[in-house]
Design a protein around this motif. Structure first.
Motif, short mmCIF file in Angstrom:
data_model
loop_
_atom_site.label_atom_id
_atom_site.label_comp_id
_atom_site.label_asym_id
_atom_site.label_seq_id
_atom_site.Cartn_x
_atom_site.Cartn_y
_atom_site.Cartn_z
N ASN A 81 7.26 10.21 -8.12
CA ASN A 81 6.18 9.22 -8.24
C ASN A 81 5.41 9.20 -6.92
O ASN A 81 5.81 9.82 -5.95
CB ASN A 81 6.73 7.81 -8.59
N GLY A 82 4.31 8.48 -6.94
CA GLY A 82 3.43 8.46 -5.77
C GLY A 82 4.05 7.75 -4.57
O GLY A 82 3.88 8.19 -3.42
N ALA A 83 4.77 6.68 -4.83
CA ALA A 83 5.38 5.93 -3.73
C ALA A 83 6.37 6.82 -2.96
O ALA A 83 6.43 6.80 -1.73
CB ALA A 83 6.07 4.67 -4.26
N TYR A 107 -1.99 0.43 -0.41
CA TYR A 107 -1.22 0.26 -1.64
C TYR A 107 0.06 -0.56 -1.36
O TYR A 107 0.72 -0.38 -0.33
CB TYR A 107 -0.87 1.65 -2.19
N GLU A 150 -6.65 5.27 3.09
CA GLU A 150 -6.71 5.19 1.63
C GLU A 150 -8.20 5.04 1.31
O GLU A 150 -8.79 4.01 1.60
CB GLU A 150 -5.92 3.99 1.10
N SER A 154 -7.82 0.90 -3.81
CA SER A 154 -7.85 0.76 -5.26
C SER A 154 -8.17 -0.65 -5.75
O SER A 154 -8.15 -0.91 -6.96
CB SER A 154 -6.53 1.25 -5.86
N ASP A 179 -4.38 8.53 1.02
CA ASP A 179 -4.16 8.29 -0.40
C ASP A 179 -5.49 8.56 -1.10
O ASP A 179 -6.45 7.81 -0.95
CB ASP A 179 -3.69 6.85 -0.63
N THR A 201 -1.30 9.89 -6.45
CA THR A 201 -0.30 9.60 -7.47
C THR A 201 -0.70 10.37 -8.71
O THR A 201 -1.81 10.23 -9.22
CB THR A 201 -0.18 8.10 -7.77
N THR A 203 0.74 9.95 -11.44
CA THR A 203 0.93 9.00 -12.56
C THR A 203 -0.39 8.62 -13.19
O THR A 203 -0.46 8.35 -14.39
CB THR A 203 1.58 7.70 -12.01
N LYS A 204 -1.45 8.60 -12.38
CA LYS A 204 -2.73 8.09 -12.84
C LYS A 204 -3.50 9.22 -13.55
O LYS A 204 -3.23 9.50 -14.69
CB LYS A 204 -3.49 7.48 -11.66
N GLY A 214 4.44 10.60 -11.31
CA GLY A 214 4.51 11.73 -10.39
C GLY A 214 3.71 11.42 -9.14
O GLY A 214 2.87 10.51 -9.14
N TRP A 334 -3.26 2.65 -13.98
CA TRP A 334 -4.61 3.06 -14.41
C TRP A 334 -4.58 4.58 -14.52
O TRP A 334 -3.56 5.20 -14.24
CB TRP A 334 -5.68 2.59 -13.40
C1 LIG Z 1 -0.19 3.81 -8.40
C2 LIG Z 1 -0.62 4.08 -7.01
C3 LIG Z 1 0.25 4.60 -6.06
C4 LIG Z 1 1.70 4.82 -6.31
O1 LIG Z 1 1.95 5.76 -7.27
P1 LIG Z 1 3.24 5.69 -8.22
O2 LIG Z 1 3.18 6.96 -8.96
O3 LIG Z 1 3.06 4.48 -9.08
O4 LIG Z 1 4.43 5.55 -7.36
C5 LIG Z 1 -0.26 4.88 -4.81
N1 LIG Z 1 -1.55 4.66 -4.50
C6 LIG Z 1 -2.41 4.14 -5.40
C7 LIG Z 1 -3.81 3.91 -4.99
C8 LIG Z 1 -1.99 3.82 -6.67
O5 LIG Z 1 -2.83 3.29 -7.55
#
Ligand SMILES: *Cc1c(COP(=O)(O)O)cnc(C)c1O
Length: 386
Positions: A81-83, A107, A150, A154, A179, A201, A203-204, A214, A334
């Motif tokens: 994941n992104g974190a 974030y 960043e 966001s 980021d 991330t 994931t988005k 991811g 998102w």
């Molecule tokens: C969601 C998000 C993250 C973290 O990503 P995950 O995959 O949820 O761990 C980091 N930075 C931004 C801007 C995000 O929106």
């Protein structure tokens, strides 16, 4: 390399898997060896070949090659994941006594890392308005070793002059991580702008379907190896083969989705902006955005997320608006197919809500893949009710 080639071909050696068009999921924990000498070589440099899937895995490697190329970077690591990606990227580059300069309000989990976790290891952070290069310069101390960016943020989409911050960092031997989730490499390539580590991330937008998580780090091979040899292997937060496969699938349609979302976002933004019950709207590519010029200069596009506030200082009205939406869901995250809203006040105790504070009234919207007129109709009926 052409983006179509990256997405459709790069890293895919089909002759190894029966010329299947879709790559296989190498769902294996370990890889067998015939020779002790080969095993020894793998021990010496785990990033040099397949040994164990906490390290490298062939399905994940297809994804790594594509993501590195999209970012114009030498190499890439993909996390669960992104974190986790951010944590590893930062942690690998710090030691006791170091100081970080960071944009304010990064974030959530980055803020938590800086405020709660890193102080236990003697590392401190200073938060700045990162929009002005002087602020970076002023906040830099003799023990500053890391700049955290960043761009855009966001929630309020605050951006930083990336090239200038990267150049300042280089001149002081400071490592930079950004980021880049909002833009993806399609709309901004931070490595080409001089940033050491570009994070997003997956994931988005990369996954794009709200069904997996991811996180991505891109940079020089040396930097990726440094992170791989310690944090990546030690924390064990590398992406799993099945999730990597979903990300490869997501990538196939990334440009098409971003193109559509860009068009729909512009339409929804125009609708929200002109509505008499709306006080203000924040979107990097809107002419009223405070950093519009810089956004236009360094980003190739903007889409998906924007923030607005209703002409009300009452929490109940914000709540009623969000709860009246029939199709636009209320949820975190998102970048998926579904449009979303999230009110800032959800994270503020009702007793602490201050209607005179702009930020408390923020409503963030994400425009997904629906027809924009379908979304506008939903917004229209919810706005009519307040
Ligand atoms: C969601 C998000 C993250 C973290 O990503 P995950 O995959 O949820 O761990 C980091 N930075 C931004 C801007 C995000 O929106």
């Amino acid at each position: 390399m052409d983006i179509s080639q990256i997405i459709n071909e790069l890293g895919e050696d089909r002759e190894y898997y029966f010329n299947a068009v879709a790559p296989p999921i190498m769902q294996t924990s370990n890889f067998a060896f015939n020779k002790v000498a080969d095993l020894s070589k793998a021990f010496e440099n785990e990033m040099g070949g397949y040994l164990y899937s906490r390290g490298l895995n062939p399905t994940v490697d297809i994804l790594r090659k594509k993501l590195a190329a999209l970012d114009g970077a030498e190499d890439c690591l993909v996390f669960n994941n992104g974190a986790a990606a951010i944590f590893a990227g930062i942690f690998a580059n710090l030691k006791y006594g170091d100081h970080i300069v960071s944009v304010k309000a990064p974030y959530t989990w980055v803020q938590r890392m800086f405020d709660v976790i890193l102080p236990r290891f003697g590392v401190t952070a200073t938060y700045i308005n990162g929009g002005k290069i002087e602020n970076w310069e002023k906040a830099t101390q003799p023990n500053t070793t890391f700049y955290y960016l960043e761009s855009p943020n966001s929630w309020d989409f605050a951006i930083q002059p990336i090239k200038e911050v990267a150049a300042l960092a280089k001149s002081r031997g400071i490592i930079t991580l950004i980021d880049n989730s909002y833009c993806t490499p399609l709309y901004q390539k931070p490595v080409e702008m001089g940033i050491d580590i570009a994070m997003q991330t997956a994931t988005k937008y990369i996954g794009g379907h709200s069904d997996t998580l991811g996180g991505v780090l891109c940079g020089s091979h040396a930097m990726m190896k440094k992170i791989f040899d310690s944090e990546y292997l030690n924390i064990g937060s590398g992406i799993q083969p099945f999730n990597a496969w979903l990300m490869i699938r997501g990538l196939r349609t990334l440009p098409a989705r971003i193109e559509r979302i860009t068009k729909s976002t512009a339409e929804v933004v125009q609708y929200i902006k002109q509505h008499h019950k709306v006080e203000f709207l924040l979107f990097p590519f809107d002419e009223t955005f405070p950093q519009y010029e810089l956004a236009k200069k360094q980003m190739n596009g903007a889409c998906g997320l924007f923030t607005f506030a209703l002409k009300t200082d009452k929490r109940e009205s914000i709540v009623r608006f969000c709860e009246s939406l029939q199709h636009i869901m209320m949820a975190v995250s998102w970048g998926g197919h579904e449009s979303l809203v999230i009110p800032k006040c959800a994270g503020i105790q009702p007793g602490d809500f201050d209607g005179s504070n702009r930020e408390h009234r923020y409503i963030r919207m994400y425009v997904g893949l629906e027809e924009s007129k379908y979304l506008i109709a939903d917004l229209e009926q919810a706005l009519a009710g307040i």
